[in-house]
Structures are given as C-alpha cells and as structure tokens.
Enzyme design. Structure first.
Site, short mmCIF file in Angstrom:
data_model
loop_
_atom_site.label_atom_id
_atom_site.label_comp_id
_atom_site.label_asym_id
_atom_site.label_seq_id
_atom_site.Cartn_x
_atom_site.Cartn_y
_atom_site.Cartn_z
N LYS A 1 9.11 28.97 6.99
CA LYS A 1 8.25 27.79 7.10
C LYS A 1 9.04 26.52 7.36
O LYS A 1 8.62 25.68 8.14
CB LYS A 1 7.32 27.64 5.90
CG LYS A 1 8.00 27.47 4.58
CD LYS A 1 6.98 27.50 3.44
CE LYS A 1 7.67 27.44 2.10
NZ LYS A 1 8.54 28.60 1.83
N ARG B 1 20.87 36.27 3.83
CA ARG B 1 21.40 34.91 3.70
C ARG B 1 22.71 34.90 2.91
O ARG B 1 23.50 33.97 3.04
CB ARG B 1 20.40 34.00 2.97
CG ARG B 1 19.18 33.66 3.78
CD ARG B 1 18.30 32.73 2.98
NE ARG B 1 17.08 32.37 3.69
CZ ARG B 1 16.12 31.63 3.18
NH1 ARG B 1 16.22 31.16 1.95
NH2 ARG B 1 15.05 31.35 3.89
N ARG C 1 23.27 34.48 -0.33
CA ARG C 1 23.44 33.55 -1.45
C ARG C 1 23.76 34.33 -2.71
O ARG C 1 23.20 35.40 -2.95
CB ARG C 1 22.18 32.72 -1.65
CG ARG C 1 21.92 31.78 -0.50
CD ARG C 1 20.70 30.92 -0.78
NE ARG C 1 20.40 30.08 0.37
CZ ARG C 1 19.25 29.46 0.55
NH1 ARG C 1 18.30 29.57 -0.35
NH2 ARG C 1 19.06 28.73 1.62
#
Length: 193
Positions: free
Chosen positions: A13, A135, A137
């Site tokens: 988003k 990602r 992380r």
C-alpha cells in the site's frame, strides 16, 4: 481525489500510494510521518503528541485527528490526498468521516457526499509472509509476521465492512506485479465519478 489506503503489512500500500500520489500530483499522507514531522517541528499538536509518546502511550484518536486535519488543510492537499495508516479502527473511521463532512461541507451522515474512497489491497497471507520474509528484517520471522497479520485482520475486517456498507470501498487484487496493481488501481479509481 480523497483516498484511504488499507491493506495488511506487505500488501504494497505504501508503494502504490506513493506511485499514485506522484502520478496524480496529490500528497501521500502517512500518519506516522505526520506525527514525526509535528514532533520535529515542535508544533503545538506535535508537543502534545510527544508527551504521550514519551510515556509510551498511544496518541489519542482526537489528537491524531487534529494532526491529520492540520496536514489536510495545507495548500498541497486542496486538490486531494492519499491517506496511509489511518484510520485503523471503525471508531477512528467514524470520527474521520464526521470530520471530513464538516470540513468538506458535505454534512452527509452517510459519508457519500464527502468524495472518499477506501482502497483495500487484498493479498493472501502466504504471499504476504513470503514478501515480508524476503525483506530480511531481523524482527520478521514467520511466527511474528503471522501474528501481525492476525492482529491486522482482527482490527481491519470491521473497517472494510464499514466502507463497503457506505459504498466507498474499492477492493483490488494486490497479488500481482507492481505495475499491474497500479494499472488496476488507476482504472478502478478513475472510473469513479
């Protein structure tokens, strides 16, 4: 164009909001960014928010609404905006709807006169988990991600229904290539009158 972007973590988003904001030359307003900017600028609202944040408390809805309203009243937001990260609950959405109608002069209890669309990027959980894991992380492991998604779904399902019942919801399949999602969003939103 007044848009609220909703979607679970990893749905894209923020990326889509930035792309469309640049394309339509309207601001992408992230409530997290607004809060940080108000605190840094030491505005009156920022100082109030800081006092809650310093105590490790959530910024109350009304204060957050004041901060969002202040940002939306800036000249670059007159032609429209894309709001990302707010509202997160039905209570916030109802409060926000009332504020928009007052500011916009619509005054409609149904919210339809306020020219608002809520965009929900829908992506299956297994795809979201894979995206978030990629990602890399440190705090993102599968268990944590699945818990975040569960909390998101619990809090957001009623919000999706809130906007669907008001005929303001635009649901988009977010499980596609980024360009395809952008094209689908453009088509769905430009078809609105």
């Amino acid at each position: 164009m007044h848009l609220i972007f909703m979607g679970p973590p990893g749905a894209g988003k923020g990326t889509q909001a930035q792309l469309l904001a640049a394309l339509w030359k309207i601001p992408h307003i992230s409530t997290g960014d607004i809060l940080r900017a108000c605190v840094v600028a030491k505005t009156e609202l920022g100082q109030k928010a800081q006092s809650y944040m310093d105590r490790g408390e959530l910024v109350p809805d009304e204060l957050l609404m004041d901060i969002v309203q202040e940002r939306m009243n800036q000249s670059d937001a007159r032609a429209g905006w894309i709001l990302d990260g707010f509202p997160r609950t039905v209570a916030q959405a109802a409060f926000f709807d009332k504020l928009l109608c007052e500011v916009g002069g619509g005054g409609s209890s149904s919210g339809k006169d306020c020219d608002l669309r809520a965009v929900n990027l829908d992506v299956p959980d297994n795809i979201l988990v894979a995206r978030l894991l990629s990602r890399g992380r440190q705090d993102d492991n599968e268990e944590t991600i699945r818990r975040r998604l569960q909390v998101y779904r619990e809090q957001t399902e009623p919000l999706i229904e809130f906007y669907r019942n008001r005929e303001q919801l635009v649901a988009v399949d977010g499980d596609r290539a980024m360009e395809s999602v952008t094209a689908q969003l453009q088509q769905a939103l430009s078809g609105d009158s």
